[in-house]
Design an enzyme around this catalytic site. Structure first.
Site, PDB file in Angstrom:
ATOM      1  N   ASP A  18      -3.181   0.620   9.548  1.00  0.00           N
ATOM      2  CA  ASP A  18      -4.377   0.984   8.798  1.00  0.00           C
ATOM      3  C   ASP A  18      -5.434  -0.076   9.071  1.00  0.00           C
ATOM      4  OD1 ASP A  18      -5.959   2.454   6.863  1.00  0.00           O
ATOM      5  OD2 ASP A  18      -5.591   0.829   5.467  1.00  0.00           O
ATOM      6  N   SER A  19      -6.656   0.196   8.617  1.00  0.00           N
ATOM      7  CA  SER A  19      -7.742  -0.757   8.789  1.00  0.00           C
ATOM      8  C   SER A  19      -7.594  -1.985   7.889  1.00  0.00           C
ATOM      9  CB  SER A  19      -9.079  -0.078   8.499  1.00  0.00           C
ATOM     10  OG  SER A  19      -9.107   0.406   7.174  1.00  0.00           O
ATOM     11  N   CYS A  81      -4.452   5.827   8.152  1.00  0.00           N
ATOM     12  CA  CYS A  81      -5.891   5.622   8.003  1.00  0.00           C
ATOM     13  C   CYS A  81      -6.557   6.955   8.276  1.00  0.00           C
ATOM     14  CB  CYS A  81      -6.363   4.565   9.004  1.00  0.00           C
ATOM     15  SG  CYS A  81      -8.164   4.381   9.110  1.00  0.00           S
ATOM     16  N   GLU A 160     -10.341  -3.307  -1.870  1.00  0.00           N
ATOM     17  CA  GLU A 160      -9.933  -4.512  -1.126  1.00  0.00           C
ATOM     18  C   GLU A 160     -10.174  -5.770  -1.960  1.00  0.00           C
ATOM     19  OE1 GLU A 160      -9.043  -4.908   2.309  1.00  0.00           O
ATOM     20  OE2 GLU A 160      -9.147  -2.825   2.983  1.00  0.00           O
ATOM     21  N   CYS A 192      -8.877   8.948   1.704  1.00  0.00           N
ATOM     22  CA  CYS A 192      -8.810   7.594   2.264  1.00  0.00           C
ATOM     23  C   CYS A 192      -7.610   6.931   1.610  1.00  0.00           C
ATOM     24  CB  CYS A 192     -10.091   6.813   1.968  1.00  0.00           C
ATOM     25  SG  CYS A 192     -10.006   5.062   2.456  1.00  0.00           S
ATOM     26  N   HIS A 194      -7.064   4.092   0.633  1.00  0.00           N
ATOM     27  CA  HIS A 194      -7.385   3.188  -0.470  1.00  0.00           C
ATOM     28  C   HIS A 194      -7.472   3.926  -1.804  1.00  0.00           C
ATOM     29  CE1 HIS A 194      -8.675   0.698   2.922  1.00  0.00           C
ATOM     30  NE2 HIS A 194      -8.749  -0.339   2.120  1.00  0.00           N
TER      31      HIS A 194
END
Length: 279
Positions: A18-19, A81, A160, A192, A194
């Site tokens: 993932d990013s 992702c 994040e 997403c 997240h």
């Protein structure tokens, strides 16, 4: 179906990338649904976020990460992702001789099967929303489904930063989700990786009439089915060995480890930083 496997492919780990930290929501589900499987995770924390970058850049990043994961002798790869799944996966699938899946198709399939009013909402990064890949995949199942999308670029940095219950995050979420108030959607895709970490907030703002679809959960289910079909399941009973779960990042290893230990079912002892540009 897939060639050039190692002698003991079932014992090899599953690669996940993932990013940044968002893909840990997919890892969490893989741990729960396939507890015997070893995992190698890479989070591209030096180059996050992916959502505002071009397709060519995302494709280059994804190829570098896959080259690294192949050095770990992974038996399958999960692109955890949404942006990379939307922009890079179609090209990468043609280049690999091991199974690889993304997070878009499993979520789209479930959303299409879940909606009763044929109105589905999607929240994601700018790149995912602009690609319209969820719309294409949902309407491939049922062309009569209306899809309403909204990019929520601030969600990723807020997650994040660990501001999951901060008043600022609630204000941002309320403003983003206001898009759907007059649309009568009954299903909303958290597009997403997240976003499942904001699930309770999003669910409260959308109300009980809207079903949330978590692609992280659906991707882990799809992975389980895939490795069963390909006879790649690890036959060894679940056991927390030192090499069971390995985590790598491109930057900020300590911050990543702290965040990972706040959401994963098992504490991770080490996170290794590598120079992904070497791959």
């Amino acid at each position: 179906m897939y060639k050039n496997r190692k002698t003991e492919p079932a014992l090899a780990p599953i690669g996940v990338f993932d990013s940044g930290v968002g893909g840990l929501t997919v890892v969490r589900e893989i741990m729960r649904q396939t507890p015997s499987e070893r995992i190698v995770y890479f989070g591209d924390t030096a180059r996050v976020p992916y959502g505002s970058k071009s397709k060519n850049t995302i494709l280059r990043y994804s190829r570098q990460i896959i080259r690294f994961l192949r050095t770990q002798n992974v038996k399958a790869i999960v692109v955890a992702c949404n942006t990379a799944s939307a922009l890079a996966l179609p090209d990468i699938q043609k280049e690999l001789d091991i199974p690889i899946i993304g997070v878009v198709q499993p979520g789209a399939k479930v959303a299409a099967e879940t909606t009763r009013q044929k109105k589905v909402g999607i929240i994601g990064t700018e790149a995912t929303v602009n690609s319209a890949i969820y719309t294409h995949m949902i309407q491939a199942v049922d062309p009569d489904i209306q899809v309403i999308s909204r990019a929520c670029p601030l969600f990723t940095p807020l997650v994040e930063e660990g501001w999951l219950k901060d008043p600022v995050t609630e204000q941002v979420a309320a403003r983003y989700l206001d898009t759907f108030k007059e649309s009568d959607i009954d299903t909303l895709i958290l597009g997403c990786t997240h976003y499942p970490l904001l699930r309770s907030l999003i669910g409260r703002l959308m109300g009980n009439s809207v079903q949330l679809v978590n692609p992280a959960y659906e991707t882990a289910s799809a992975l389980k089915n895939l490795i069963e079909q390909e006879d790649l399941c690890n036959p060894i009973p679940p056991q927390l060995q030192n090499d069971m779960y390995q985590f790598y990042v491109s930057d900020a290893a300590d911050k990543f480890k702290q965040f990972a230990n706040s959401i994963l079912p098992y504490d991770i002892e080490t996170t290794k930083q590598i120079n992904i540009e070497e791959y």
